[in-house]
Design a protein around this motif. Structure first.
Motif, PDB file in Angstrom:
ATOM      1  N   ALA A   1       0.632  -1.284  -0.128  1.00 26.53           N
ATOM      2  CA  ALA A   1      -0.120   0.031  -0.175  1.00 26.53           C
ATOM      3  C   ALA A   1       0.889   1.147  -0.093  1.00 26.53           C
ATOM      4  CB  ALA A   1      -0.671   0.087   1.177  1.00 26.53           C
TER       5      ALA A   1
ATOM      6  N   LEU B   1       1.602   3.050  -3.138  1.00 24.63           N
ATOM      7  CA  LEU B   1       0.584   2.876  -4.475  1.00 24.63           C
ATOM      8  C   LEU B   1       0.453   4.618  -3.882  1.00 24.63           C
ATOM      9  CD1 LEU B   1      -1.972   0.299  -3.178  1.00 24.63           C
ATOM     10  CD2 LEU B   1      -0.038   0.580  -5.537  1.00 24.63           C
ATOM     11  N   ASN B   2      -0.111   5.380  -5.183  1.00 26.29           N
ATOM     12  CA  ASN B   2      -0.903   6.441  -5.098  1.00 26.29           C
ATOM     13  C   ASN B   2      -1.995   6.740  -4.412  1.00 26.29           C
ATOM     14  OD1 ASN B   2       1.675   7.343  -6.569  1.00 26.29           O
ATOM     15  ND2 ASN B   2       0.863   7.366  -8.513  1.00 26.29           N
ATOM     16  N   ALA B   3      -2.269   7.811  -4.350  1.00 25.52           N
ATOM     17  CA  ALA B   3      -4.108   8.194  -3.483  1.00 25.52           C
ATOM     18  C   ALA B   3      -4.366   9.330  -3.724  1.00 25.52           C
ATOM     19  CB  ALA B   3      -3.038   7.828  -2.041  1.00 25.52           C
TER      20      ALA B   3
ATOM     21  N   THR C   1      -7.317   9.794  -5.130  1.00 19.26           N
ATOM     22  CA  THR C   1      -8.984  10.738  -3.380  1.00 19.26           C
ATOM     23  C   THR C   1      -8.991  10.255  -2.265  1.00 19.26           C
ATOM     24  OG1 THR C   1     -10.207   7.953  -4.293  1.00 19.26           O
ATOM     25  CG2 THR C   1     -10.056   9.621  -5.823  1.00 19.26           C
ATOM     26  N   LYS C   2      -9.776  10.993  -1.532  1.00 23.87           N
ATOM     27  CA  LYS C   2     -10.190  10.806  -0.423  1.00 23.87           C
ATOM     28  C   LYS C   2     -10.313   9.681   0.356  1.00 23.87           C
ATOM     29  CE  LYS C   2     -12.552  12.403   3.968  1.00 23.87           C
ATOM     30  NZ  LYS C   2     -12.611  11.326   4.031  1.00 23.87           N
ATOM     31  N   MET C   3     -11.315   8.788  -0.915  1.00 27.74           N
ATOM     32  CA  MET C   3     -11.936   7.017  -0.308  1.00 27.74           C
ATOM     33  C   MET C   3      -9.674   6.175  -0.031  1.00 27.74           C
ATOM     34  SD  MET C   3     -13.265   4.352  -2.462  1.00 27.74           S
ATOM     35  CE  MET C   3     -11.932   4.195  -3.773  1.00 27.74           C
ATOM     36  N   MET C   4      -8.349   6.283  -0.909  1.00 30.09           N
ATOM     37  CA  MET C   4      -7.737   5.735  -1.664  1.00 30.09           C
ATOM     38  C   MET C   4      -6.737   5.702  -0.431  1.00 30.09           C
ATOM     39  SD  MET C   4      -7.517   6.031  -5.648  1.00 30.09           S
ATOM     40  CE  MET C   4      -6.386   5.173  -5.767  1.00 30.09           C
ATOM     41  N   LYS C   5      -6.863   7.479   0.234  1.00 35.11           N
ATOM     42  CA  LYS C   5      -5.704   7.438   0.709  1.00 35.11           C
ATOM     43  C   LYS C   5      -6.730   7.321   2.780  1.00 35.11           C
ATOM     44  CE  LYS C   5      -4.849  12.427  -0.551  1.00 35.11           C
ATOM     45  NZ  LYS C   5      -4.889  13.952  -0.889  1.00 35.11           N
ATOM     46  N   ASP C   6      -8.127   7.449   2.814  1.00 36.92           N
ATOM     47  CA  ASP C   6      -8.201   6.628   4.005  1.00 36.92           C
ATOM     48  C   ASP C   6      -7.995   5.045   4.157  1.00 36.92           C
ATOM     49  OD1 ASP C   6      -9.775   9.234   4.702  1.00 36.92           O
ATOM     50  OD2 ASP C   6     -11.463   8.629   4.320  1.00 36.92           O
ATOM     51  N   LEU C   7      -8.281   4.345   2.428  1.00 34.52           N
ATOM     52  CA  LEU C   7      -7.483   2.619   2.704  1.00 34.52           C
ATOM     53  C   LEU C   7      -6.022   2.573   2.978  1.00 34.52           C
ATOM     54  CD1 LEU C   7      -9.985   1.965  -0.464  1.00 34.52           C
ATOM     55  CD2 LEU C   7     -10.704   1.594   1.682  1.00 34.52           C
TER      56      LEU C   7
ATOM     57  N   TYR D   1      -3.830   3.726   1.253  1.00 36.20           N
ATOM     58  CA  TYR D   1      -3.116   4.457   0.328  1.00 36.20           C
ATOM     59  C   TYR D   1      -2.017   5.560   0.605  1.00 36.20           C
ATOM     60  CZ  TYR D   1      -5.409   1.190  -2.689  1.00 36.20           C
ATOM     61  OH  TYR D   1      -6.450   0.392  -3.616  1.00 36.20           O
TER      62      TYR D   1
END
Length: 435
Positions: free
Chosen positions: A361, A364-366, A368-374, A376
């Motif tokens: 993780a 991985l680029n982030a 979006t906010k959702m991806m940051k929350d995951l 990434y």
């Protein structure tokens, strides 16, 4: 279709020398000792009194037809000869029907099929039931590799016998036999005699045709090599740009470069060009050699090969071929390494085994906010900001034990790359231990 043992119409035309010298028994065959000796496959079959289905594989003029005819004679089989080029399915049906009648009467048939590789797979399958029930003993002749040209069912029911081109000693024996039949020695000096045999290029039939030409000149003073070369053309070297010889020679060229032998590399390069090979194909293969066998041991090798290819494109033949020869010699004398090649294949294997695993993780680029929350991108260390420009992070999927794929040899420039690998390995260990 008629077979060769049926009588032919009477003709006053003189028989060709090759036909007049055709051996009358297997002991008279020149060459092919590896097959015909008591310890050879054909010798052992005859000694056991059991002839199996055969595929005779070898270049032109080495005795395939003659051996097949004599095998029929030795085993008291009716001999039928056909060529796959001129024989169709209706002809084959007639041949098989006639063979069945003979078989019922207690006599077998040896069916000799010249150029058997010319039959398609369905036609080849047509032989199988007649081979299996003993109606025929099939002897096929081919100049092509049976592994590629004949179907597996036919090959599984046959023994492949490899016949080889005649060497110079065997060609000399054939020359002496021809001189005995003609009643006089050839009007050639020793060097010219050698040149005549070299012109045949291992083909006995071609040699006899050349001898017949020389004998017809009625010359009393022996000719030297130069005079002979002016009157006779050298037999074209056997080379099929789409056949076995193409692959055999490019293999020899590649392995000569890998084996650091520039002389052998130039020889096989010249052989392929003399055979009519496309220099662009050779240019592409030379570049391939540079990335497979030299690679990072000499990083400029690839550029030299690409420049040679570019030079060929600008100059054309024959001048541009010298640029390719330069590249070949450079590759042959360059330090060798397959370190990246081996590492690449290992990476491909590992990728197939673990192809569904996500990257870790933190790399991985982030966007979006959702991806940051995951998670990434969390915990990623920017290497340029790290001490020594090296963070030592893991870049493999989680759960994979870090493999070592690239093991450069201690040759050429890769000695320097080895030092770098060792340096980064030590830094990675220090980072993992928290310095």
């Amino acid at each position: 279709m008629s077979d060769l043992f049926e009588s032919a119409p009477h003709s006053d035309a003189p028989r060709p020398l090759a036909d007049r010298l055709r051996p009358q028994n297997l002991s008279e065959v020149i060459g092919q000792v590896q097959a015909l000796s008591p310890d050879g496959p054909l010798g052992a079959m005859l000694a056991a009194g059991q002839l199996s289905n055969l595929i005779l594989w070898g270049p032109p003029g080495v005795g395939k037809t003659t051996i097949a005819r004599l095998l029929a004679r030795e085993t008291n089989l009716h001999f039928v000869q056909i060529s796959a080029i001129f024989t169709g399915v209706p002809d084959l049906r007639k041949i098989f029907e006639a063979a069945k009648h003979r078989h019922a009467e207690g006599r077998g048939t040896l069916l000799f099929v010249d150029e058997i590789h010319r039959f398609n797979k369905a036609q080849q399958d047509g032989f199988l039931p007649h081979m299996e029930d003993g109606t025929i003993v099939l002897v096929g002749a081919t100049t092509e590799n049976p592994s590629f040209e004949l179907n597996k069912a036919l090959l599984s029911r046959s023994s492949v016998i490899v016949l080889t081109r005649l060497d110079l000693a065997e060609l000399e024996r054939l020359t002496q036999r021809a001189e005995k039949l003609l009643g006089s020695a050839l009007p050639l000096t020793g060097e010219a005699r050698d040149a005549l045999q070299e012109m045949a290029d291992g083909d006995g039939r071609a040699l006899l045709n050349l001898i017949e030409q020389v004998a017809s000149w009625k010359i009393t003073t022996p000719m030297d090599r130069e005079a002979l070369s002016k009157r006779l053309m050298r037999r074209a070297a056997q080379y099929d740009r789409n056949g076995d010889e193409h692959y055999n020679l490019i293999s020899a060229l590649h392995k000569s470069v890998r084996g650091s032998d520039p002389d052998a590399a130039l020889y096989w390069f010249a052989r392929m060009l003399e055979g009519g090979e496309d220099p662009r194909y050779l240019a592409r293969r030379i570049v391939r050699m540079s990335v497979e066998d030299i690679a990072l041991a000499d990083p400029q090798a690839q550029d030299i090969c690409l420049n040679a290819w570019n030079t060929y494109e600008r100059l054309g033949s024959p001048e541009g071929e010298l640029a390719l020869a330069n590249a070949l010699v450079y590759l042959a004398l360059a330090p060798k390494s397959n370190g990246v090649y081996v590492a690449y294949k290992a990476a491909r294997r590992l990728a197939k085994e673990t192809g569904s695993l996500m990257p870790p993780a933190h790399i991985l680029n982030a966007p979006t906010k959702m991806m940051k929350d995951l998670g990434y991108g969390q915990g990623y260390n920017y290497d340029h900001d790290a001490e020594d420009g090296f963070s030592g992070q893991n870049y493999f999927p989680d759960g994979i034990r870090r493999p070592v794929l690239y093991n450069p040899p201690e040759r050429g420039f890769e000695r320097e790359l080895n030092k770098r690998l060792e340096y980064f390995a030590k830094l990675r260990l220090r980072r993992s231990q928290g310095d």
